[in-house]
Design a protein around this motif. Structure first.
Motif, short mmCIF file in Angstrom:
data_model
loop_
_atom_site.label_atom_id
_atom_site.label_comp_id
_atom_site.label_asym_id
_atom_site.label_seq_id
_atom_site.Cartn_x
_atom_site.Cartn_y
_atom_site.Cartn_z
N PRO A 168 18.52 -11.70 12.00
CA PRO A 168 19.60 -10.79 11.63
C PRO A 168 19.85 -10.83 10.13
CG PRO A 168 20.48 -12.76 12.62
CD PRO A 168 18.99 -12.86 12.75
N ARG A 169 20.35 -9.74 9.62
CA ARG A 169 20.58 -9.65 8.18
C ARG A 169 21.95 -10.21 7.84
NH1 ARG A 169 19.58 -3.65 6.54
NH2 ARG A 169 21.00 -3.39 8.29
N THR A 170 22.08 -11.50 7.84
CA THR A 170 23.33 -12.14 7.44
C THR A 170 23.17 -12.68 6.03
OG1 THR A 170 22.54 -14.14 8.54
CG2 THR A 170 24.11 -12.79 9.73
N TRP A 201 30.08 -10.43 18.01
CA TRP A 201 29.24 -10.45 16.80
C TRP A 201 27.90 -9.76 17.07
CZ3 TRP A 201 24.67 -13.10 15.24
CH2 TRP A 201 24.47 -13.18 13.86
N LEU A 202 27.29 -10.08 18.20
CA LEU A 202 26.02 -9.44 18.54
C LEU A 202 26.20 -7.95 18.81
CD1 LEU A 202 24.54 -12.16 20.95
CD2 LEU A 202 23.69 -11.57 18.67
N ARG A 203 27.29 -7.60 19.44
CA ARG A 203 27.54 -6.18 19.72
C ARG A 203 27.75 -5.40 18.44
NH1 ARG A 203 32.22 -3.79 23.80
NH2 ARG A 203 31.58 -1.61 23.64
N ARG A 204 28.50 -5.98 17.52
CA ARG A 204 28.75 -5.30 16.25
C ARG A 204 27.45 -5.05 15.48
NH1 ARG A 204 29.59 -7.55 11.29
NH2 ARG A 204 29.90 -9.62 12.21
N ARG A 205 26.50 -5.93 15.64
CA ARG A 205 25.23 -5.80 14.93
C ARG A 205 24.19 -4.99 15.72
NH1 ARG A 205 25.20 -9.59 10.94
NH2 ARG A 205 22.94 -9.72 10.84
N GLY A 206 24.57 -4.52 16.90
CA GLY A 206 23.65 -3.74 17.71
C GLY A 206 22.57 -4.56 18.38
N GLU A 207 22.78 -5.86 18.55
CA GLU A 207 21.76 -6.74 19.10
C GLU A 207 22.09 -7.26 20.50
OE1 GLU A 207 20.16 -8.80 14.99
OE2 GLU A 207 21.73 -9.78 16.14
N LEU A 208 23.26 -6.93 21.01
CA LEU A 208 23.72 -7.55 22.25
C LEU A 208 22.80 -7.24 23.42
CD1 LEU A 208 25.89 -9.20 23.69
CD2 LEU A 208 27.16 -7.08 24.05
N ARG A 209 22.47 -5.97 23.60
CA ARG A 209 21.65 -5.59 24.76
C ARG A 209 20.27 -6.22 24.69
NH1 ARG A 209 21.36 0.63 26.42
NH2 ARG A 209 23.56 0.12 26.76
N ALA A 210 19.66 -6.20 23.52
CA ALA A 210 18.32 -6.77 23.39
C ALA A 210 18.33 -8.28 23.58
CB ALA A 210 17.73 -6.41 22.03
N ALA A 211 19.34 -8.95 23.04
CA ALA A 211 19.38 -10.41 23.10
C ALA A 211 19.66 -10.92 24.51
CB ALA A 211 20.44 -10.93 22.14
N LEU A 212 20.49 -10.21 25.27
CA LEU A 212 20.89 -10.68 26.60
C LEU A 212 20.21 -9.92 27.73
CD1 LEU A 212 24.72 -11.30 26.09
CD2 LEU A 212 22.87 -12.98 26.17
#
Length: 261
Positions: A34-36, A88-99
């Motif tokens: 992620p781009r943190t 945090w994952l949802r805000r970054r658009g990663e929630l669905r892919a990660a879980l």
């Protein structure tokens, strides 16, 4: 009149190419870091480590040995941290892919947990065999968790399963993923594992023994197991297999103790 060339090709009717999507593929691909920023990653890692260390200090206070407050002390902060991780994952658009769950996740997690359980038994026999002073390390750990033969043990095991899954969500889904931005995948993997062990440093003394000395079991297990769970996340690109591996392993350690009096 303007002359027309009969052999000239007619003008193309194809529409102009659509502009490339401005969406960064790293926002949906869990395999990419992620781009943190370095500052955000440091803040996340330090905050989670501090909160968990305080929770561990409260949970493993000898006065809470065998009490329901022991699991509540460590579980409540993880509920909050787990919710923060999801947001945090949802805000970054990663929630669905990660879980995203896939067929076989449960079996993969159970297999990894079984291997780790076997390693734990081998380590126990090697460094804390029955009759040795270091056996007290295991005694202190299981006394803290309560009587392994008690009727309520099934509820303790279920609570440990849930807390362990939340631990994995927070440490691999938030801390490791945040550190990958400024540090890269490999360094984030090692550092997040080390921080998980650091968060358990209070148990060195809280579960220590006057004869055997400071108790390194949870610190060493935390680092070693985190290395494995982090690797599972990197290999699969998702969190569920590691969530199950962590949860099943912790549940097995409690429900099928590697040491009994």
């Amino acid at each position: 009149m303007i002359p027309v060339d009969a052999d000239a090709a007619p003008p193309s009717a194809d529409p102009p190419p659509a502009p490339a999507s401005s969406q960064d593929p790293r926002s949906t691909d869990p395999r990419e870091p992620p781009r943190t920023s370095r500052r955000e990653a440091a803040l996340i890692a330090a905050s989670v480590t501090a909160v968990v260390a305080i929770a561990i200090s409260l949970a493993f206070d000898p006065e809470r040995a065998g009490a329901s407050g022991m699991l509540a002390a460590v579980g409540a902060p993880y509920v909050v941290l787990g919710a923060a991780t999801v947001m945090w994952l949802r805000r970054r658009g990663e929630l669905r892919a990660a879980l995203r769950p896939l067929s076989g996740d449960l079996a993969r997690g159970a297999l990894v947990a079984a291997v780790l359980y076997g390693v734990a038994m081998a380590v126990q026999m090697a460094i804390a065999p029955r009759g040795s002073p270091r056996e007290a390390w295991l005694l202190r750990l299981y006394l803290q968790l309560g009587d392994p033969s008690a009727d309520a043990r099934v509820f303790v095991g279920a609570a440990v399963f849930v807390v362990a899954a939340l631990e994995e969500l927070v440490w691999r889904g938030l801390v490791m993923r945040a550190l990958e931005g400024p540090l890269g995948q490999g360094a984030a993997w090692l550092l997040s594992s080390a921080l998980f062990a650091v968060a358990h440093l209070p148990t060195l003394f809280l579960l220590g023994d006057p004869v055997a000395g400071p108790n390194p079991l949870l610190v060493a297990a935390g680092f070693g197991c985190s290395i494995v769970w982090g690797r599972v996340v990197h290999r699969t690109g998702r969190l569920p297999p590691a969530l199950f591996a962590h949860a099943f392993f912790s549940w097995a350690i409690v429900s099928f103790p590697i040491w009994r009096p």
